[in-house]
Design a protein around this motif. Sequence first.
Motif, mmCIF file in Angstrom:
data_model
loop_
_atom_site.group_PDB
_atom_site.id
_atom_site.type_symbol
_atom_site.label_atom_id
_atom_site.label_comp_id
_atom_site.label_asym_id
_atom_site.label_seq_id
_atom_site.Cartn_x
_atom_site.Cartn_y
_atom_site.Cartn_z
ATOM 1 N N GLN A 218 30.834 -60.419 -53.638
ATOM 2 C CA GLN A 218 31.538 -60.810 -55.469
ATOM 3 C C GLN A 218 29.837 -61.150 -55.782
ATOM 4 N N VAL A 219 30.553 -60.171 -56.278
ATOM 5 C CA VAL A 219 28.906 -60.029 -57.684
ATOM 6 C C VAL A 219 29.128 -60.563 -58.826
ATOM 7 N N VAL A 220 28.981 -61.628 -59.292
ATOM 8 C CA VAL A 220 29.240 -61.799 -60.387
ATOM 9 C C VAL A 220 28.975 -61.625 -61.858
ATOM 10 N N MET A 221 28.561 -61.310 -62.852
ATOM 11 C CA MET A 221 28.140 -60.868 -63.905
ATOM 12 C C MET A 221 28.695 -61.817 -65.061
ATOM 13 N N TRP A 222 28.518 -61.161 -66.237
ATOM 14 C CA TRP A 222 28.902 -62.350 -67.536
ATOM 15 C C TRP A 222 29.158 -60.844 -68.499
ATOM 16 N N SER A 223 30.048 -61.806 -69.610
ATOM 17 C CA SER A 223 30.151 -60.814 -71.079
ATOM 18 C C SER A 223 30.410 -61.433 -71.750
ATOM 19 N N ILE A 224 30.014 -62.169 -71.728
ATOM 20 C CA ILE A 224 29.064 -63.610 -73.404
ATOM 21 C C ILE A 224 27.118 -63.931 -71.828
ATOM 22 N N MET A 225 26.756 -63.860 -72.926
ATOM 23 C CA MET A 225 25.177 -64.247 -72.367
ATOM 24 C C MET A 225 25.036 -65.431 -74.111
ATOM 25 N N SER A 226 24.979 -66.508 -73.729
ATOM 26 C CA SER A 226 24.769 -67.093 -74.625
ATOM 27 C C SER A 226 23.139 -67.856 -75.593
ATOM 28 N N GLY A 227 21.780 -67.121 -74.737
ATOM 29 C CA GLY A 227 20.845 -67.285 -74.912
ATOM 30 C C GLY A 227 20.227 -68.717 -75.407
ATOM 31 N N ASP A 228 20.867 -69.600 -74.585
ATOM 32 C CA ASP A 228 20.323 -71.728 -74.500
ATOM 33 C C ASP A 228 19.112 -71.280 -74.323
ATOM 34 N N PHE A 229 18.507 -70.292 -72.918
ATOM 35 C CA PHE A 229 17.328 -70.640 -72.585
ATOM 36 C C PHE A 229 16.485 -70.332 -73.034
ATOM 37 N N ASP A 230 16.053 -69.116 -74.426
ATOM 38 C CA ASP A 230 15.578 -69.134 -74.932
ATOM 39 C C ASP A 230 14.948 -69.535 -76.365
ATOM 40 N N PRO A 231 13.050 -70.005 -76.220
ATOM 41 C CA PRO A 231 13.121 -70.305 -77.246
ATOM 42 C C PRO A 231 13.586 -70.271 -79.011
ATOM 43 N N GLN A 232 13.553 -69.244 -78.794
ATOM 44 C CA GLN A 232 13.736 -68.536 -80.530
ATOM 45 C C GLN A 232 14.853 -68.425 -80.450
ATOM 46 N N THR A 233 16.653 -68.674 -79.886
ATOM 47 C CA THR A 233 17.291 -69.469 -79.945
ATOM 48 C C THR A 233 17.871 -70.520 -80.456
ATOM 49 N N SER A 234 18.573 -71.204 -81.479
ATOM 50 C CA SER A 234 18.498 -71.788 -82.035
ATOM 51 C C SER A 234 19.950 -72.913 -81.516
ATOM 52 N N ALA A 235 19.525 -73.749 -81.202
ATOM 53 C CA ALA A 235 21.558 -74.248 -80.959
ATOM 54 C C ALA A 235 22.433 -74.079 -81.512
#
Length: 212
Positions: A139-156
């Motif tokens: 079952q291929v599971v994608m997502w409806s929300i990408m948090s962006g936690d991995f992005d150094p330009q995205t703050s907490a």
Amino acid sequence: MQYMVSKPRWMRKLYGPCIWELDTGRREAFLTFDDGPHPSLTPFVLDELAKYGAKGTFFCIGSNIERYPEIYARIRAEGHGVGNHTHDHLDGWRTANKRYYANVQQAAGLIGSRLFRPPHGHVTPFQVRRLRSRGYEFQVVMWSIMSGDFDPQTSAEQCFRNVADHLRPGSIVVLHDNDAAEANLRAALPRLLSEFSRQGYHFPAIPERLLY
């Protein structure tokens, strides 16, 4: 770094038959964690989930399971869901199909789950159909929300808002238990669990057998 917090429905259709959300008819959302196990961050995530009686679904890299088998064992022992994220975090758009499927199967020998999430979300419709076919049956599971936690330009704070502003019943949220996400995840995850538990949300694991 560029990423979309939520892909529009027309774009989702381009990937083929994937799971993007999972509305159970209840006030439930699904927290997923990609790229682990991680030696310090995955235990933090497990501890935070336990405080709220929440379950996550961990899309694990096979080679990381080999490095940290005791952490993977803890994920399973505490009743969380698991899924396949390939053995070596291969990009489906940049990897020959034969090598890609072999790498998925290599990870499957360690993970033992029929849930699969492609690294980076990069997968072709042909690959999706093949992974769902007899002999693979993922079952291929994608997502409806990408948090962006991995992005150094995205703050907490922005990481928190990316999720909080879009979360609704049935949402599948992508977070990461990896080095790049550590600072954002340590700040955002406790806030998300506290805020949405207060609103009456529950966080179950994604079931391994889904119909769509």
